[in-house]
Design a protein around this motif. Structure first.
Motif, PDB file in Angstrom:
ATOM      1  N   ASN A  68       0.825  -1.209   0.000  1.00 14.37           N
ATOM      2  CA  ASN A  68       0.000   0.000   0.000  1.00 14.37           C
ATOM      3  C   ASN A  68       0.862   1.264   0.000  1.00 14.37           C
ATOM      4  OD1 ASN A  68       0.432   0.965   2.845  1.00 14.37           O
ATOM      5  ND2 ASN A  68      -0.521  -0.990   3.329  1.00 14.37           N
ATOM      6  N   ALA A  69       0.234   2.376  -0.422  1.00 11.22           N
ATOM      7  CA  ALA A  69       0.956   3.632  -0.634  1.00 11.22           C
ATOM      8  C   ALA A  69       1.616   4.135   0.645  1.00 11.22           C
ATOM      9  CB  ALA A  69      -0.006   4.683  -1.193  1.00 11.22           C
ATOM     10  N   ARG A  70       0.939   3.963   1.772  1.00 12.97           N
ATOM     11  CA  ARG A  70       1.498   4.447   3.037  1.00 12.97           C
ATOM     12  C   ARG A  70       2.809   3.717   3.371  1.00 12.97           C
ATOM     13  NH1 ARG A  70      -0.822   7.598   6.603  1.00 12.97           N
ATOM     14  NH2 ARG A  70      -2.859   7.276   5.637  1.00 12.97           N
ATOM     15  N   SER A  71       2.826   2.408   3.144  1.00 15.39           N
ATOM     16  CA  SER A  71       4.037   1.626   3.427  1.00 15.39           C
ATOM     17  C   SER A  71       5.163   1.996   2.467  1.00 15.39           C
ATOM     18  CB  SER A  71       3.740   0.125   3.329  1.00 15.39           C
ATOM     19  OG  SER A  71       2.834  -0.281   4.335  1.00 15.39           O
ATOM     20  N   ALA A  73       5.538   4.877   0.971  1.00 12.98           N
ATOM     21  CA  ALA A  73       5.996   6.222   1.347  1.00 12.98           C
ATOM     22  C   ALA A  73       6.954   6.157   2.525  1.00 12.98           C
ATOM     23  CB  ALA A  73       4.799   7.110   1.683  1.00 12.98           C
ATOM     24  N   ARG A  74       6.664   5.281   3.484  1.00  9.30           N
ATOM     25  CA  ARG A  74       7.532   5.148   4.645  1.00  9.30           C
ATOM     26  C   ARG A  74       8.897   4.578   4.253  1.00  9.30           C
ATOM     27  NH1 ARG A  74       6.106   0.657   6.960  1.00  9.30           N
ATOM     28  NH2 ARG A  74       8.110  -0.210   6.330  1.00  9.30           N
ATOM     29  N   SER A  77      10.919   7.213   2.560  1.00 12.54           N
ATOM     30  CA  SER A  77      11.417   8.150   3.557  1.00 12.54           C
ATOM     31  C   SER A  77      12.684   7.620   4.217  1.00 12.54           C
ATOM     32  CB  SER A  77      10.339   8.410   4.622  1.00 12.54           C
ATOM     33  OG  SER A  77      10.833   9.247   5.640  1.00 12.54           O
ATOM     34  N   THR A 102       7.662  10.491  -3.791  1.00  9.43           N
ATOM     35  CA  THR A 102       6.913   9.790  -2.752  1.00  9.43           C
ATOM     36  C   THR A 102       5.453   9.711  -3.188  1.00  9.43           C
ATOM     37  OG1 THR A 102       8.368  10.623  -1.025  1.00  9.43           O
ATOM     38  CG2 THR A 102       6.225   9.806  -0.326  1.00  9.43           C
ATOM     39  N   LYS A 104       1.432   9.665  -3.309  1.00  8.24           N
ATOM     40  CA  LYS A 104       0.375  10.297  -2.538  1.00  8.24           C
ATOM     41  C   LYS A 104      -0.358   9.214  -1.762  1.00  8.24           C
ATOM     42  CE  LYS A 104      -0.324  14.010  -5.905  1.00  8.24           C
ATOM     43  NZ  LYS A 104      -1.278  14.651  -6.850  1.00  8.24           N
ATOM     44  N   ILE A 105      -0.649   9.496  -0.504  1.00  7.90           N
ATOM     45  CA  ILE A 105      -1.276   8.476   0.340  1.00  7.90           C
ATOM     46  C   ILE A 105      -2.627   8.057  -0.223  1.00  7.90           C
ATOM     47  CG2 ILE A 105      -2.116   7.964   2.670  1.00  7.90           C
ATOM     48  CD1 ILE A 105       0.925   8.179   2.340  1.00  7.90           C
ATOM     49  N   GLU A 255       6.304  -6.178   5.482  1.00  2.00           N
ATOM     50  CA  GLU A 255       6.342  -5.385   6.709  1.00  2.00           C
ATOM     51  C   GLU A 255       6.961  -6.169   7.862  1.00  2.00           C
ATOM     52  OE1 GLU A 255       2.319  -4.083   7.237  1.00  2.00           O
ATOM     53  OE2 GLU A 255       2.560  -2.398   5.831  1.00  2.00           O
TER      54      GLU A 255
END
Length: 299
Positions: A68-71, A73-74, A77, A102, A104-105, A255
């Motif tokens: 997923n996008a959030r993972s 993005a992390r 980072s 990065t 977009k969430i 993860e």
């Protein structure tokens, strides 16, 4: 350039002393760096030789896994932080992550279920019926092995190698691969087999693992139907399908710290997975990735 271990040690101290990050945050950054290191090792690259194209390929693999996008993005980072450190400490002249975008969430990516949501969905299944036990076994195999729905419906008895801890899967283009199977999935299949022995199996379906009430191979539509039904009963608002369990499989392994290349091999992605490539991988290594990093194998 200094040894990799020495640079990593300095980077950890940088995160602790200069960035004042918590131990948990530092561990998360180091986990992200491990993912990149695994990719670079597979590609035969050194960290200081990385170009933007290499990093984009790495990110593309994350998307290919359904992360997923959030993972994503992390992870980006964490990578940016590492290369910023390399530039600040004079190990590199230019930062290859400077133009790395990065996500977009809100970017639309495949739906992933949390472990809690998977448990809720499993809990509504009525295991006192043969259909319920069959459906539980199906969902455990989808989640524990990351299979496509088409691969699951074609599973045969002769594809099961429980003593060795693997199942044989026929993927796209009739390519075959061996996938580690969790003890939980094996247990649920064995419970289902108790009911299966009492079924009137139609001629030609004797070796088919998952059967409909008519004694023939279960259809994709039927699996789609009961997945949606169980999700509704469990109060899960996400729009899910059997493929959601495959994305969840990949995301939870990643993860949990599993190697990206191992996940790709287990998923059977066409770009890197052929029978010949698989024979060069240590099967016990792939099995160990599942045992160590998949939630179904953690006590």
């Amino acid at each position: 350039m200094e040894t990799k271990d020495n640079i990593i040690k300095k980077y950890r101290n940088y995160l602790l002393l200069e960035k004042s990050l918590s131990p948990n945050s530092i561990d998360a950054y180091m986990t992200d760096l491990d993912k990149l290191s695994g990719f670079l090792g597979d590609e035969g690259l050194k960290a200081e030789d990385v170009k933007l194209d290499d990093l984009q390929q790495f990110i593309a693999q994350l998307y290919d896994l359904g992360i997923n996008a959030r993972s994503v993005a992390r992870i980006i980072s964490g990578i940016k932080s590492f290369y910023n450190f390399l530039v600040l400490d004079g190990y590199m002249q230019a930062d290859p992550t400077e133009l790395l975008e990065t996500p977009k969430i809100g970017l639309k990516l495949p739906t992933v279920l949390s472990l809690d949501e998977i448990e809720k969905l499993m809990s509504v299944i009525d295991l006192s019926t043969k259909e319920g036990q069959r459906n539980r076994a199906i969902l455990e195999v989808l989640y524990s092995c990351g299979l496509r729905i088409s691969e699951l419906t074609k599973l045969k008895f002769s594809d099961l190698f429980f003593d060795e801890g693997f199942i044989k899967v026929e993927g796209k283009g009739s390519k075959q691969r061996l996938v580690p199977v969790s003890h939980t999935a094996i247990n649920e299949i064995e419970k289902y087999l108790y009911y299966r022995r009492e079924m009137d199996i139609k001629k030609g379906s004797e070796d088919v693992l998952f059967l409909s009430n008519r004694g023939t191979a279960i259809s994709r539509i039927m699996v789609f139907h009961f997945v949606k039904q169980y999700a509704d009963q469990a109060g899960i608002k996400k729009t899910i399908s059997p493929h959601t369990f495959r994305h969840s499989f990949a995301t939870h392994l990643l993860e949990g710290g599993a190697n990206i290349r191992a996940i790709q091999l287990m998923l059977g992605h066409e770009k890197i997975t052929t029978t010949e490539i698989y024979t060069h991988m240590d099967r016990e290594y792939l099995r160990q990735e599942i045992i160590e990093h998949h939630p179904r194998n953690k006590k």
